[in-house]
Design a protein around this motif. Sequence first.
Motif, mmCIF file in Angstrom:
data_model
loop_
_atom_site.group_PDB
_atom_site.id
_atom_site.type_symbol
_atom_site.label_atom_id
_atom_site.label_comp_id
_atom_site.label_asym_id
_atom_site.label_seq_id
_atom_site.Cartn_x
_atom_site.Cartn_y
_atom_site.Cartn_z
ATOM 1 N N SER A 9 -49.711 -37.918 -78.101
ATOM 2 C CA SER A 9 -49.276 -37.996 -76.707
ATOM 3 C C SER A 9 -48.438 -36.773 -76.338
ATOM 4 C CB SER A 9 -48.488 -39.283 -76.473
ATOM 5 O OG SER A 9 -48.024 -39.331 -75.151
ATOM 6 N N GLU A 10 -47.523 -36.372 -77.222
ATOM 7 C CA GLU A 10 -46.702 -35.187 -76.970
ATOM 8 C C GLU A 10 -47.560 -33.927 -76.918
ATOM 9 O OE1 GLU A 10 -43.644 -35.149 -79.940
ATOM 10 O OE2 GLU A 10 -42.541 -36.800 -78.998
ATOM 11 N N PHE A 11 -48.525 -33.828 -77.820
ATOM 12 C CA PHE A 11 -49.431 -32.684 -77.822
ATOM 13 C C PHE A 11 -50.188 -32.619 -76.493
ATOM 14 C CE2 PHE A 11 -53.692 -30.955 -78.504
ATOM 15 C CZ PHE A 11 -53.377 -29.686 -78.975
ATOM 16 N N TRP A 12 -50.691 -33.753 -76.031
ATOM 17 C CA TRP A 12 -51.429 -33.814 -74.772
ATOM 18 C C TRP A 12 -50.535 -33.424 -73.598
ATOM 19 C CZ3 TRP A 12 -55.979 -33.165 -73.170
ATOM 20 C CH2 TRP A 12 -56.383 -33.591 -71.902
ATOM 21 N N ASP A 13 -49.292 -33.906 -73.578
ATOM 22 C CA ASP A 13 -48.360 -33.547 -72.512
ATOM 23 C C ASP A 13 -48.119 -32.037 -72.497
ATOM 24 O OD1 ASP A 13 -48.068 -36.115 -71.518
ATOM 25 O OD2 ASP A 13 -46.246 -36.528 -72.675
ATOM 26 N N ARG A 14 -47.930 -31.449 -73.661
ATOM 27 C CA ARG A 14 -47.717 -29.996 -73.744
ATOM 28 C C ARG A 14 -48.937 -29.238 -73.206
ATOM 29 N NH1 ARG A 14 -43.372 -28.683 -76.989
ATOM 30 N NH2 ARG A 14 -42.474 -30.492 -78.059
ATOM 31 N N GLU A 15 -50.121 -29.727 -73.536
ATOM 32 C CA GLU A 15 -51.342 -29.065 -73.070
ATOM 33 C C GLU A 15 -51.476 -29.172 -71.549
ATOM 34 O OE1 GLU A 15 -54.362 -26.520 -73.663
ATOM 35 O OE2 GLU A 15 -52.852 -27.176 -75.104
ATOM 36 N N LEU A 16 -51.115 -30.309 -70.983
ATOM 37 C CA LEU A 16 -51.151 -30.469 -69.527
ATOM 38 C C LEU A 16 -50.144 -29.541 -68.852
ATOM 39 C CD1 LEU A 16 -51.532 -34.344 -69.215
ATOM 40 C CD2 LEU A 16 -53.287 -32.596 -68.797
ATOM 41 N N ILE A 17 -48.991 -29.346 -69.459
ATOM 42 C CA ILE A 17 -47.993 -28.427 -68.913
ATOM 43 C C ILE A 17 -48.518 -26.999 -68.963
ATOM 44 C CG2 ILE A 17 -45.728 -27.383 -69.376
ATOM 45 C CD1 ILE A 17 -44.808 -30.292 -70.124
ATOM 46 N N ARG A 18 -49.115 -26.584 -70.080
ATOM 47 C CA ARG A 18 -49.688 -25.232 -70.173
ATOM 48 C C ARG A 18 -50.788 -25.034 -69.123
ATOM 49 N NH1 ARG A 18 -48.024 -25.304 -75.645
ATOM 50 N NH2 ARG A 18 -49.591 -26.830 -76.267
ATOM 51 N N ASP A 19 -51.642 -26.031 -68.961
ATOM 52 C CA ASP A 19 -52.708 -25.945 -67.965
ATOM 53 C C ASP A 19 -52.125 -25.750 -66.566
ATOM 54 O OD1 ASP A 19 -55.665 -26.268 -67.395
ATOM 55 O OD2 ASP A 19 -54.822 -27.842 -66.106
ATOM 56 N N CYS A 20 -51.053 -26.440 -66.258
ATOM 57 C CA CYS A 20 -50.390 -26.297 -64.959
ATOM 58 C C CYS A 20 -49.876 -24.866 -64.776
ATOM 59 C CB CYS A 20 -49.245 -27.305 -64.859
ATOM 60 S SG CYS A 20 -48.345 -27.183 -63.304
ATOM 61 N N LEU A 21 -49.276 -24.293 -65.809
ATOM 62 C CA LEU A 21 -48.784 -22.914 -65.740
ATOM 63 C C LEU A 21 -49.931 -21.940 -65.480
ATOM 64 C CD1 LEU A 21 -46.278 -23.114 -68.705
ATOM 65 C CD2 LEU A 21 -45.651 -22.716 -66.301
ATOM 66 N N TYR A 22 -51.061 -22.170 -66.123
ATOM 67 C CA TYR A 22 -52.216 -21.293 -65.925
ATOM 68 C C TYR A 22 -52.783 -21.442 -64.514
ATOM 69 C CZ TYR A 22 -52.000 -20.932 -71.041
ATOM 70 O OH TYR A 22 -51.597 -20.735 -72.326
ATOM 71 N N ARG A 23 -52.774 -22.653 -63.973
ATOM 72 C CA ARG A 23 -53.222 -22.847 -62.587
ATOM 73 C C ARG A 23 -52.335 -22.055 -61.624
ATOM 74 N NH1 ARG A 23 -53.123 -28.386 -63.775
ATOM 75 N NH2 ARG A 23 -51.582 -28.740 -62.132
ATOM 76 N N TYR A 24 -51.033 -22.076 -61.886
ATOM 77 C CA TYR A 24 -50.108 -21.311 -61.048
ATOM 78 C C TYR A 24 -50.499 -19.829 -61.056
ATOM 79 C CZ TYR A 24 -46.089 -18.677 -59.574
ATOM 80 O OH TYR A 24 -45.295 -17.759 -58.946
ATOM 81 N N CYS A 25 -50.741 -19.271 -62.242
ATOM 82 C CA CYS A 25 -51.085 -17.843 -62.335
ATOM 83 C C CYS A 25 -52.376 -17.533 -61.591
ATOM 84 C CB CYS A 25 -51.195 -17.413 -63.794
ATOM 85 S SG CYS A 25 -49.607 -17.336 -64.643
ATOM 86 N N ARG A 26 -53.396 -18.371 -61.757
ATOM 87 C CA ARG A 26 -54.631 -18.120 -61.010
ATOM 88 C C ARG A 26 -54.365 -18.248 -59.516
ATOM 89 N NH1 ARG A 26 -59.917 -21.623 -61.251
ATOM 90 N NH2 ARG A 26 -60.134 -20.844 -63.368
ATOM 91 N N GLY A 27 -53.595 -19.243 -59.108
ATOM 92 C CA GLY A 27 -53.298 -19.422 -57.697
ATOM 93 C C GLY A 27 -52.637 -18.199 -57.081
ATOM 94 N N ILE A 28 -51.682 -17.620 -57.781
ATOM 95 C CA ILE A 28 -50.997 -16.424 -57.283
ATOM 96 C C ILE A 28 -51.945 -15.232 -57.260
ATOM 97 C CG2 ILE A 28 -49.276 -14.674 -57.981
ATOM 98 C CD1 ILE A 28 -47.993 -16.900 -56.432
ATOM 99 N N ASP A 29 -52.651 -15.004 -58.362
ATOM 100 C CA ASP A 29 -53.489 -13.808 -58.461
ATOM 101 C C ASP A 29 -54.705 -13.850 -57.545
ATOM 102 O OD1 ASP A 29 -51.748 -12.706 -60.278
ATOM 103 O OD2 ASP A 29 -52.897 -13.364 -62.024
ATOM 104 N N ARG A 30 -55.220 -15.027 -57.259
ATOM 105 C CA ARG A 30 -56.413 -15.157 -56.418
ATOM 106 C C ARG A 30 -56.054 -15.575 -54.995
ATOM 107 N NH1 ARG A 30 -57.643 -12.854 -60.283
ATOM 108 N NH2 ARG A 30 -57.681 -11.330 -58.637
ATOM 109 N N ALA A 31 -54.757 -15.701 -54.683
ATOM 110 C CA ALA A 31 -54.309 -16.178 -53.356
ATOM 111 C C ALA A 31 -55.005 -17.487 -53.020
ATOM 112 C CB ALA A 31 -54.542 -15.118 -52.281
ATOM 113 N N ASP A 32 -54.991 -18.394 -53.983
ATOM 114 C CA ASP A 32 -55.675 -19.685 -53.884
ATOM 115 C C ASP A 32 -54.620 -20.756 -53.600
ATOM 116 O OD1 ASP A 32 -56.920 -22.149 -54.413
ATOM 117 O OD2 ASP A 32 -58.172 -21.296 -56.002
ATOM 118 N N GLU A 33 -54.466 -21.092 -52.337
ATOM 119 C CA GLU A 33 -53.398 -22.002 -51.921
ATOM 120 C C GLU A 33 -53.520 -23.374 -52.572
ATOM 121 O OE1 GLU A 33 -51.322 -23.826 -47.882
ATOM 122 O OE2 GLU A 33 -52.905 -22.316 -47.701
ATOM 123 N N ALA A 34 -54.719 -23.922 -52.633
ATOM 124 C CA ALA A 34 -54.889 -25.247 -53.236
ATOM 125 C C ALA A 34 -54.509 -25.228 -54.713
ATOM 126 C CB ALA A 34 -56.328 -25.731 -53.060
#
Length: 177
Positions: A9-34
């Motif tokens: 469960s902790e491993f899965w939570d960490r992976e979901l947090i990393r995925d969220c961080l990566y979404r942020y980076c794509r959102g900024i770099d691609r000007a992807d508001e959603a």
Amino acid sequence: MDSCERRISEFWDRELIRDCLYRYCRGIDRADEAMLRSACWPGGTDDHGAYKGTTDGFIDWAMQTLPQIERGIHQLHNILIELRGDEAAVESYFTALQRQPGGEGGLVELVMHGRYVDRFEKRGDEWRVADRLVVFDWVEQRPAPDESEAERFAHRKSVGRPWPDDPVYRVFGAGRQ
């Protein structure tokens, strides 16, 4: 929950947090508001130095600012996650490269290194940034070369583009979280 289930469960939570961080980076770099909105809880706080206020306000500000940035690349490095139940303290080292208008006219290249110091919250099964402080550890600014994009990129294709024209959206599809 036994020890093995807790670790998974902790491993899965960490992976979901990393995925969220990566979404942020794509959102900024691609000007992807959603994509940006999918990384932050509404009503949180954001202190980016140039912007300080709510997460919703930051995204609004970013969406007005990003079209002025000719090129932007955000990369994450060390990511430290301390889980605290349905909250997490997260420190993520970043490098950001931006080609954008300078204060005195002309284009500049910014090379920034720092850390996102975040408080994440888990709501339901989803982790997102609730509060963010950007800590800058290194910033360099230099005049951008005068070459056009055609000269700079020459035969190197495909070239990154804002949403929805970036090639990544052909692979991932129109649904962006």
